[in-house]
Design a protein around this motif. Structure first.
Motif, mmCIF file in Angstrom:
data_model
loop_
_atom_site.group_PDB
_atom_site.id
_atom_site.type_symbol
_atom_site.label_atom_id
_atom_site.label_comp_id
_atom_site.label_asym_id
_atom_site.label_seq_id
_atom_site.Cartn_x
_atom_site.Cartn_y
_atom_site.Cartn_z
ATOM 1 N N ARG A 223 1.575 15.345 10.086
ATOM 2 C CA ARG A 223 1.280 13.981 9.635
ATOM 3 C C ARG A 223 0.006 13.459 10.300
ATOM 4 N NH1 ARG A 223 1.647 8.608 10.370
ATOM 5 N NH2 ARG A 223 2.452 7.363 8.622
ATOM 6 N N VAL A 224 -0.147 13.712 11.599
ATOM 7 C CA VAL A 224 -1.354 13.277 12.304
ATOM 8 C C VAL A 224 -2.601 13.916 11.684
ATOM 9 C CG1 VAL A 224 -2.595 13.341 14.502
ATOM 10 C CG2 VAL A 224 -0.139 12.877 14.462
ATOM 11 N N VAL A 225 -2.519 15.226 11.436
ATOM 12 C CA VAL A 225 -3.669 15.944 10.868
ATOM 13 C C VAL A 225 -4.031 15.408 9.485
ATOM 14 C CG1 VAL A 225 -4.464 18.193 10.042
ATOM 15 C CG2 VAL A 225 -3.203 18.040 12.196
ATOM 16 N N LEU A 226 -3.011 15.176 8.647
ATOM 17 C CA LEU A 226 -3.263 14.691 7.287
ATOM 18 C C LEU A 226 -3.834 13.271 7.293
ATOM 19 C CD1 LEU A 226 -0.119 16.029 5.377
ATOM 20 C CD2 LEU A 226 -2.455 16.892 5.264
ATOM 21 N N VAL A 227 -3.270 12.408 8.137
ATOM 22 C CA VAL A 227 -3.747 11.029 8.201
ATOM 23 C C VAL A 227 -5.204 10.976 8.659
ATOM 24 C CG1 VAL A 227 -3.508 8.847 9.463
ATOM 25 C CG2 VAL A 227 -1.493 9.957 8.494
ATOM 26 N N HIS A 242 -2.146 9.061 18.011
ATOM 27 C CA HIS A 242 -1.618 10.356 17.562
ATOM 28 C C HIS A 242 -0.099 10.367 17.426
ATOM 29 C CE1 HIS A 242 -5.269 11.038 20.102
ATOM 30 N NE2 HIS A 242 -5.665 11.594 18.982
ATOM 31 N N TRP A 243 0.558 9.496 18.163
ATOM 32 C CA TRP A 243 2.028 9.463 18.143
ATOM 33 C C TRP A 243 2.523 8.915 16.810
ATOM 34 C CZ3 TRP A 243 4.667 11.206 22.505
ATOM 35 C CH2 TRP A 243 6.051 11.078 22.497
ATOM 36 N N ASN A 244 3.718 9.318 16.411
ATOM 37 C CA ASN A 244 4.343 8.735 15.222
ATOM 38 C C ASN A 244 5.862 8.816 15.364
ATOM 39 O OD1 ASN A 244 5.172 11.415 14.096
ATOM 40 N ND2 ASN A 244 2.962 11.669 13.771
ATOM 41 N N LEU A 467 11.150 12.388 4.077
ATOM 42 C CA LEU A 467 9.889 13.136 4.032
ATOM 43 C C LEU A 467 9.218 13.001 2.670
ATOM 44 C CD1 LEU A 467 10.888 16.494 5.821
ATOM 45 C CD2 LEU A 467 9.683 14.537 6.783
ATOM 46 N N LEU A 468 10.007 13.157 1.619
ATOM 47 C CA LEU A 468 9.472 13.072 0.262
ATOM 48 C C LEU A 468 8.885 11.688 -0.005
ATOM 49 C CD1 LEU A 468 9.191 14.663 -2.401
ATOM 50 C CD2 LEU A 468 11.402 13.730 -3.090
ATOM 51 N N SER A 469 9.542 10.649 0.491
ATOM 52 C CA SER A 469 9.039 9.283 0.281
ATOM 53 C C SER A 469 7.718 9.068 1.009
ATOM 54 C CB SER A 469 10.075 8.264 0.752
ATOM 55 O OG SER A 469 10.278 8.346 2.147
ATOM 56 N N ASN A 470 7.572 9.671 2.177
ATOM 57 C CA ASN A 470 6.305 9.577 2.899
ATOM 58 C C ASN A 470 5.179 10.257 2.130
ATOM 59 O OD1 ASN A 470 6.253 8.482 5.952
ATOM 60 N ND2 ASN A 470 8.306 9.213 5.477
ATOM 61 N N VAL A 471 5.478 11.431 1.570
ATOM 62 C CA VAL A 471 4.472 12.154 0.791
ATOM 63 C C VAL A 471 4.115 11.369 -0.474
ATOM 64 C CG1 VAL A 471 4.019 14.257 -0.540
ATOM 65 C CG2 VAL A 471 5.175 14.414 1.678
ATOM 66 N N ALA A 472 5.149 10.886 -1.178
ATOM 67 C CA ALA A 472 4.907 10.127 -2.410
ATOM 68 C C ALA A 472 4.117 8.855 -2.130
ATOM 69 C CB ALA A 472 6.240 9.786 -3.074
ATOM 70 N N THR A 473 4.440 8.175 -1.027
ATOM 71 C CA THR A 473 3.702 6.968 -0.660
ATOM 72 C C THR A 473 2.236 7.276 -0.397
ATOM 73 O OG1 THR A 473 5.668 5.927 0.283
ATOM 74 C CG2 THR A 473 3.543 5.112 1.051
ATOM 75 N N GLY A 474 1.973 8.385 0.300
ATOM 76 C CA GLY A 474 0.594 8.789 0.563
ATOM 77 C C GLY A 474 -0.178 9.083 -0.710
ATOM 78 N N LEU A 475 0.461 9.824 -1.627
ATOM 79 C CA LEU A 475 -0.212 10.173 -2.886
ATOM 80 C C LEU A 475 -0.505 8.926 -3.723
ATOM 81 C CD1 LEU A 475 1.796 13.389 -3.873
ATOM 82 C CD2 LEU A 475 -0.545 13.275 -2.986
ATOM 83 N N ILE A 476 0.453 8.010 -3.778
ATOM 84 C CA ILE A 476 0.252 6.776 -4.554
ATOM 85 C C ILE A 476 -0.888 5.956 -3.958
ATOM 86 C CG2 ILE A 476 1.303 4.557 -5.174
ATOM 87 C CD1 ILE A 476 3.976 6.090 -5.407
ATOM 88 N N ASN A 477 -0.930 5.867 -2.639
ATOM 89 C CA ASN A 477 -1.981 5.084 -1.991
ATOM 90 C C ASN A 477 -3.358 5.722 -2.125
ATOM 91 O OD1 ASN A 477 -1.237 2.548 -0.190
ATOM 92 N ND2 ASN A 477 0.543 3.910 -0.197
ATOM 93 N N LEU A 478 -3.404 7.049 -2.204
ATOM 94 C CA LEU A 478 -4.690 7.727 -2.379
ATOM 95 C C LEU A 478 -5.224 7.564 -3.793
ATOM 96 C CD1 LEU A 478 -4.064 11.044 -0.380
ATOM 97 C CD2 LEU A 478 -5.569 9.135 0.269
ATOM 98 N N ASN A 479 -4.345 7.261 -4.745
ATOM 99 C CA ASN A 479 -4.762 7.149 -6.145
ATOM 100 C C ASN A 479 -4.806 5.713 -6.665
ATOM 101 O OD1 ASN A 479 -4.929 10.056 -7.408
ATOM 102 N ND2 ASN A 479 -3.153 10.086 -6.053
ATOM 103 N N ILE A 480 -4.166 4.781 -5.948
ATOM 104 C CA ILE A 480 -4.134 3.382 -6.385
ATOM 105 C C ILE A 480 -4.513 2.484 -5.204
ATOM 106 C CG2 ILE A 480 -2.699 1.514 -7.303
ATOM 107 C CD1 ILE A 480 -0.835 3.585 -8.484
ATOM 108 N N GLN A 481 -5.374 1.532 -5.451
ATOM 109 C CA GLN A 481 -5.691 0.541 -4.421
ATOM 110 C C GLN A 481 -4.583 -0.528 -4.464
ATOM 111 O OE1 GLN A 481 -9.746 -0.819 -4.928
ATOM 112 N NE2 GLN A 481 -10.561 1.015 -3.937
ATOM 113 N N THR A 482 -3.509 -0.221 -3.781
ATOM 114 C CA THR A 482 -2.258 -0.971 -3.921
ATOM 115 C C THR A 482 -2.385 -2.446 -3.573
ATOM 116 O OG1 THR A 482 -1.661 -0.218 -1.697
ATOM 117 C CG2 THR A 482 -0.788 1.041 -3.556
ATOM 118 N N MET A 483 -3.227 -2.798 -2.616
ATOM 119 C CA MET A 483 -3.290 -4.185 -2.174
ATOM 120 C C MET A 483 -3.912 -5.116 -3.218
ATOM 121 S SD MET A 483 -6.303 -4.022 0.704
ATOM 122 C CE MET A 483 -6.398 -5.804 0.859
ATOM 123 N N PHE A 484 -4.488 -4.544 -4.285
ATOM 124 C CA PHE A 484 -5.085 -5.357 -5.345
ATOM 125 C C PHE A 484 -4.253 -5.328 -6.631
ATOM 126 C CE2 PHE A 484 -8.997 -3.842 -2.985
ATOM 127 C CZ PHE A 484 -9.111 -5.001 -2.228
#
Length: 516
Positions: A223-227, A242-244, A467-484
């Protein structure tokens, strides 16, 4: 991209939270949904082929609505769920509980169905009776966590529910502690089944537990490496650079093993409370609070000061969860204490053991003890908060007490709902196969309770879903500017996401994908 990253980090930073009452009201929606589900199940036949969809609408959608569109009025949402429940109570209960997919799981039974002998079984492998209320609580807690992980990135999720910067209470703050507390509860299972495990040599146990935790540590590192590699927006003051949370989760079972010699000899809640008090002393008088708030991140230790300093607080929460597990999982609240005394007495006692962990559960006694614990934790929290505000970032004593009070109360609520909608009676009858007539069987009469099938499925593969929700959240955020994203579009995304998570759990409900 850098501008959006900075804006996104600001979007989830600097929060001061809500109130304990507001968080309880939002969480109360989950209990209201279970009340409606239980009324349906005890008064109406099953949903037929639309079973998954019906459970999703009744059990999952209210949770999503409670933290988004109804976040400012969770009481109104609870009322919408409770009114039809009250109408259903006008109907007579079904003679027998409605069969559910969840009830098809393999469960140990005695030759007499649900009857258990009062004398101990002749085999060494003993099992605990299922506690549906615990399954419901853990699954609902996990479902709320999964939903919050993504929902917090959208404006439809009120900022008062996001994690607080330093001090304050919020829905996401209680979610982190509840995750740790629930892990502590189920970690009581092996020591209740075989309390001699507490006396086993420390080193072999450490090796076994450490091997099991290696995959979680690897996940934390990945997770640290990917982030860092994707420049994903991150909130550094949560755990550090680095901690999570994965690293914290991995260390807790290891530390628990080191405390086994203490847990064996005194009430389990005491070391949990002592650790929380010592942690608070280090924060207040040992300079750790000033270090956490003011020290620059000049080296790897300082860079991860939040994760390292809060670890002791999470150990306290884990042990308090373990303590609660020793109360609600055995047949009676005093069962584990009797096990402790029996083991410490050693071979000097020549009386055979009469403690059977598979005996029917004495729910009335458990409810009384849970209520007592709830009152104590809430009173201690109210007293401590007079001079010390809650801080998830530090995991201080106020936070520890809040997590213990909140989770104890809601587990008590789920057990009470089971007792109200699926009441049972415990009878003692003579064993007809015993010529002496001295052997008694304990038999439970009444409708059989079980967790909802969807929540059973979520609980079975909870960590995989996390784990799956963390991955899905990352993918959604990389493809959608969620805060707008506007509220309606956000709700469509969140509904699809929650349906996907629940659908995955449902498809995998007959198999445990990862056994920790």
């Amino acid at each position: 991209m850098d501008d959006y990253k900075a804006s996104k980090e600001a979007f989830v930073s600097g929060m001061t939270g809500s109130t304990v009452f507001h968080v309880n009201m939002i969480s109360g929606v989950a209990m209201s949904s279970i009340a409606l589900y239980s009324a349906l199940r005890s008064r109406v036949q099953a949903f037929g082929s639309a079973y998954f969809l019906a459970e999703f609408v009744i059990l999952a959608m209210p949770l999503l609505l409670s933290m988004t569109l109804f976040a400012e009025a969770p009481g109104a949402l609870s009322l919408l769920l409770l009114v039809p429940m009250l109408v259903l109570l006008l109907l007579p209960p079904l003679e027998r509980g409605t069969p559910l997919p969840a009830e098809s799981r393999d469960e140990p039974t005695s030759p007499n169905g649900r009857s258990r002998a009062e004398t101990p079984p002749m085999h060494s492998s003993q099992s605990l009776n299922p506690l549906p209320a615990l399954t419901t609580y853990r699954a609902h807690m996990m479902l709320m966590t999964i939903l919050c992980i993504l929902a917090v990135d959208f404006p439809v999720f009120p900022r008062i529910l996001a994690k607080c910067e330093t001090y304050g209470v919020s829905l996401m703050d209680i979610g982190v502690g509840s995750f740790v507390f629930s892990q502590g509860v189920v970690s009581a299972i092996p020591i209740i089944k075989d309390i001699s495990y507490l006396q086993a040599p420390i080193l072999p146990k450490l090796k076994t537990v450490s091997r099991k935790m290696i995959p979680i540590i690897v996940l934390g590192i990945v997770r640290v490496v990917l982030v860092k590699g994707t420049e994903y927006p991150e909130h550094v003051t949560e755990y550090g650079v680095h901690w999570n949370f994965f690293l914290t989760l991995a260390l807790l079972p290891v530390i628990e093993v080191l405390l086994h010699p203490v847990i064996l000899r005194i009430p389990v809640a005491l070391p949990g409370l002592w650790i929380g008090v010592l942690h608070q002393f280090a924060l207040s008088s040992g300079g750790m609070k000033d270090f956490l708030l003011n020290a620059s991140r000049s080296n790897v230790i300082f860079a991860n000061k939040e994760g390292l300093i809060s670890l002791l607080g999470y150990v306290s929460i884990h042990i308090l969860g373990l303590s609660l597990g020793t109360v609600i999982l055995p047949p009676s609240p005093s069962f584990f204490r009797k096990q402790q005394h029996q083991l410490l007495d050693g071979p000097s006692s020549h009386r055979p053991s009469k403690l059977d962990p598979s005996a029917p559960r004495q729910n009335a006694k458990i409810v009384i003890e849970l209520f007592s614990y709830s009152v104590v934790w809430w009173m201690l929290l109210a007293f401590v908060r007079l001079g010390l505000e809650v801080s998830r970032r530090m995991a201080n004593i106020s936070y520890v007490l809040w997590v213990a009070a909140y989770n104890t109360s809601f587990i008590l609520g789920y057990i009470l709902l089971d007792m109200v909608f699926f009441p049972t009676r415990t009878l003692k009858i003579r064993d007809p196969t015993d010529p002496s007539g001295k052997r008694l069987l304990i038999e439970e009469k009444g409708p059989k309770s079980s967790a909802p099938a969807l929540l059973e499925a979520i609980n079975k593969n909870a960590f995989i879903l996390f784990l799956l929700s963390n991955v899905a959240t990352g993918l959604i955020n990389l493809n959608i500017q969620t805060m707008f994203v506007g509220d309606m579009k956000a709700m469509c995304v969140l509904c699809a996401y929650s349906m996907g998570m629940c659908g995955f759990a449902w498809l995998c409900r007959r198999k445990r994908l990862w056994k920790m």
